[in-house]
Design a protein around this motif. Structure first.
Motif, short mmCIF file in Angstrom:
data_model
loop_
_atom_site.label_atom_id
_atom_site.label_comp_id
_atom_site.label_asym_id
_atom_site.label_seq_id
_atom_site.Cartn_x
_atom_site.Cartn_y
_atom_site.Cartn_z
N ALA A 78 0.81 -1.22 0.00
CA ALA A 78 0.00 0.00 0.00
C ALA A 78 0.84 1.27 0.00
O ALA A 78 0.31 2.37 0.07
N ALA A 79 2.16 1.14 -0.10
CA ALA A 79 3.04 2.30 0.03
C ALA A 79 2.74 3.36 -1.03
O ALA A 79 2.78 4.56 -0.74
N CYS A 80 2.43 2.94 -2.24
CA CYS A 80 2.16 3.87 -3.35
C CYS A 80 0.67 3.98 -3.64
O CYS A 80 0.28 4.53 -4.68
N LEU A 81 -0.17 3.45 -2.74
CA LEU A 81 -1.62 3.42 -2.94
C LEU A 81 -2.00 2.73 -4.25
O LEU A 81 -3.05 3.00 -4.83
N ARG A 82 -1.11 1.86 -4.72
CA ARG A 82 -1.30 1.02 -5.91
C ARG A 82 -1.31 1.80 -7.22
O ARG A 82 -1.66 1.27 -8.28
N TYR A 83 -0.94 3.07 -7.18
CA TYR A 83 -0.85 3.82 -8.43
C TYR A 83 0.25 3.27 -9.34
O TYR A 83 0.24 3.52 -10.55
N GLU A 84 1.21 2.54 -8.78
CA GLU A 84 2.26 1.97 -9.63
C GLU A 84 1.70 0.98 -10.63
O GLU A 84 2.26 0.78 -11.71
N LEU A 85 0.55 0.35 -10.29
CA LEU A 85 -0.06 -0.60 -11.22
C LEU A 85 -0.64 0.09 -12.44
O LEU A 85 -0.80 -0.53 -13.50
N ALA A 86 -1.01 1.36 -12.31
CA ALA A 86 -1.61 2.09 -13.43
C ALA A 86 -0.58 2.58 -14.43
O ALA A 86 -0.95 3.02 -15.53
N ILE A 87 0.71 2.52 -14.10
CA ILE A 87 1.74 3.08 -14.98
C ILE A 87 1.74 2.42 -16.35
O ILE A 87 2.03 3.06 -17.37
N ALA A 88 1.40 1.14 -16.42
CA ALA A 88 1.43 0.42 -17.71
C ALA A 88 0.24 0.75 -18.60
O ALA A 88 0.27 0.42 -19.79
N LEU A 89 -0.80 1.41 -18.07
CA LEU A 89 -2.06 1.51 -18.80
C LEU A 89 -2.19 2.66 -19.79
O LEU A 89 -2.76 2.48 -20.86
N TRP A 126 -2.93 15.63 -9.58
CA TRP A 126 -4.31 15.45 -9.08
C TRP A 126 -5.25 14.89 -10.14
O TRP A 126 -6.02 13.97 -9.85
N PRO A 127 -5.22 15.40 -11.40
CA PRO A 127 -6.08 14.78 -12.42
C PRO A 127 -5.78 13.29 -12.61
O PRO A 127 -6.70 12.49 -12.82
N GLN A 128 -4.51 12.91 -12.55
CA GLN A 128 -4.18 11.49 -12.68
C GLN A 128 -4.66 10.69 -11.48
O GLN A 128 -5.14 9.56 -11.62
N ALA A 129 -4.56 11.30 -10.28
CA ALA A 129 -5.05 10.61 -9.07
C ALA A 129 -6.54 10.33 -9.18
O ALA A 129 -7.01 9.26 -8.78
N LYS A 130 -7.29 11.28 -9.72
CA LYS A 130 -8.74 11.08 -9.88
C LYS A 130 -9.04 10.09 -11.00
O LYS A 130 -9.95 9.26 -10.87
N ALA A 131 -8.30 10.17 -12.09
CA ALA A 131 -8.58 9.30 -13.23
C ALA A 131 -8.37 7.83 -12.88
O ALA A 131 -9.09 6.96 -13.40
N TYR A 132 -7.42 7.56 -12.01
CA TYR A 132 -7.10 6.17 -11.66
C TYR A 132 -7.45 5.88 -10.19
O TYR A 132 -6.78 5.08 -9.54
N ARG A 133 -8.50 6.48 -9.71
CA ARG A 133 -8.86 6.34 -8.29
C ARG A 133 -9.31 4.94 -7.92
O ARG A 133 -9.34 4.59 -6.74
N ARG A 134 -9.67 4.11 -8.93
CA ARG A 134 -10.07 2.74 -8.61
C ARG A 134 -8.91 1.95 -7.98
O ARG A 134 -9.14 1.00 -7.23
N PHE A 135 -7.69 2.34 -8.28
CA PHE A 135 -6.55 1.61 -7.73
C PHE A 135 -6.42 1.80 -6.22
O PHE A 135 -6.34 0.82 -5.48
#
Length: 451
Positions: free
Chosen positions: A64-75, A213-222
């Motif tokens: 949970a260190a990156c709030l799973r935003y690292e998984l969205a990097i490939a998308l 912030w726009p990216q945080a909202k766009a990928y908030r499901r993670f």
């Protein structure tokens, strides 16, 4: 403007990616494997039990260190958006590490009491450093996978193993103090992130902060779904080990840790390479409507590459562990035999598990992991109360049940039929049978010699 169709990869690109990653993994795990017979004699099972609790706690927190935003990097199709996600992921990692540093500074007694290991009190400062290193490594790895920088990934794996094993051996040979095991664990991730991050630092530094912030909202499901899912998955594996260390004995947790390492070395050798190569192509396969067929094909590669060696290790473990690691590790070999169904099914499921995120099935992944957490921790708690001597064995078998369900859910998510997956696995039966037959013969001969 209409987006361009993705360029098809040249024939054999997936296999080449796997070979590059696997070559780095071979060298990295070779370093670690060569160090383990020495480490098992420099440190006691109780020391490895302390490492099990430390590494287990970090493993739970680091997902949970990156709030799973690292998984969205490939998308994202755009590299500029991916760079913004890299910076966002690193910012979250720094924030969570500072929060953990605050907790261990202001409430050290409370933190140690939750772990049930007073011997960890002098090393609390390593927890936030370990969290920062693990989160940064996950982010750097995701960026390298997106860029298909597989050579860089392979080199980072070698640097990780050399630094981690070297630190542990140096401390073990000079002091025999368990801090060497813990520090080596932290440096393993830290060195890997430095190797991969140095090349792209200038690009990330130029990323405008107002775009985060726009990216945080766009990928908030993670963060909404995947963080809880990852916490549940990691806790289902690590929390029972922490409970066993606290309620049974640290040495028993140390035996579990040694058994898990011996199985996960071949798991990581090929499984991680295939997983990273799979993730680099999965989004494109989904857009082309071919993710199901591609996933079944990768499942066949996994069975062919790893099922035979894993089953052979499980058969031979009781015979080999006392010879390789020393007589005090005989129970670890026994436990590994019980863990074999778990690790085999994990080897098949985990490399494909990113499909749940690629297909936006985060909610299904969350429910699956919560069910796995309840199953595995619940069974361990029951055993600790009613049949403490069998706790480790029941924990091992619960892993097999969970990862079978995990694999079935993944195949459902990608739209692959059970029949096609079964046919693909059965097509690899011959090499698997050869591994198993050889292991049975060696085990039989060993028993005759020892009789």
């Amino acid at each position: 403007m209409k987006p361009q169709a993705p360029r098809p990869e040249p024939p054999g690109a997936f296999a080449r990616a796997v070979m590059v990653l696997a070559s780095g993994a071979v060298v990295a795990h070779g370093i670690t494997a060569l160090s383990m017979p020495l480490l098992s004699r420099l440190y006691s099972p109780a020391h490895f039990g302390l490492l099990a609790v430390f590494a287990g706690c970090l493993a739970v927190l680091s997902v949970a260190a990156c709030l799973r935003y690292e998984l969205a990097i490939a998308l994202p199709e755009s590299d500029s958006q991916a760079q913004e996600l890299v910076v966002l992921s690193l910012a979250c990692c720094v924030g969570t590490s500072l929060l953990l540093a605050l907790v261990v500074t202001l409430a050290p007694d409370w933190f140690v009491a939750r772990l049930g290991q007073p011997a960890l009190a002098p090393y609390l400062w390593l927890f936030p450093l370990g969290l920062l290193a693990a989160g940064a490594f996950a982010t750097m790895q995701a960026w390298s996978v997106r860029r298909k920088a597989f050579g860089l990934l392979a080199r980072s794996r070698v640097a990780q193993s050399a630094c981690g094993a070297g630190t542990q051996l140096a401390f073990g040979a000079t002091t025999g103090h368990p801090v060497g095991l813990l520090l080596g664990n932290v440096l393993n991730a830290g060195v890997g992130s430095l190797v991969m991050g140095r090349a792209a630092w200038s690009a990330w530094r130029a990323t405008p902060l107002q775009r985060l912030w726009p990216q945080a909202k766009a990928y908030r499901r993670f963060p909404l779904y995947s963080t809880a899912e990852a916490l549940a998955n990691s806790a289902a594996i690590q929390l029972p080990v922490i409970l066993i260390a606290a309620q049974v004995a640290p040495a028993e947790a140390g035996q579990l840790t040694m058994a898990m390492f011996a199985a996960q070395a071949p798991l990581s050798l090929i499984g991680t390479a295939i997983s990273q190569a799979y993730l680099s192509r999965a989004p494109e396969s989904l857009r082309q409507g071919q993710l199901g067929a591609f996933s079944v094909q990768v499942l066949g590669h996994l069975v062919r590459a790893g099922a035979g060696p894993l089953l052979a290790v499980g058969i031979l473990a009781p015979l080999l562990f006392p010879l390789v690691f020393g007589a005090q590790w005989q129970r670890a070999g026994h436990l590994l035999s019980w863990m074999t169904p778990w690790f085999l099914l994990q080897f098949l499921a985990v490399p494909l598990s990113m499909a749940l995120h690629v297909c936006s099935r985060q909610r299904a992944a969350l429910m699956l992991q919560l069910g796995g957490l309840a199953l595995r921790v619940g069974l361990v708690l029951l055993c600790l109360h009613w049949a403490q001597a069998w706790t480790a064995e029941v924990y091992a078998l619960s892993g097999g049940v969970f990862y079978l369900a995990y694999l079935l859910v993944i195949l459902w998510a990608v739209g692959a039929s059970g029949g096609s997956a079964l046919r693909e696995m059965l097509a690899q039966a011959r090499p698997v049978a050869a591994w198993v037959g050889g292991a049975v013969l060696v085990a039989g001969a060993g028993r005759l010699v020892n009789a």
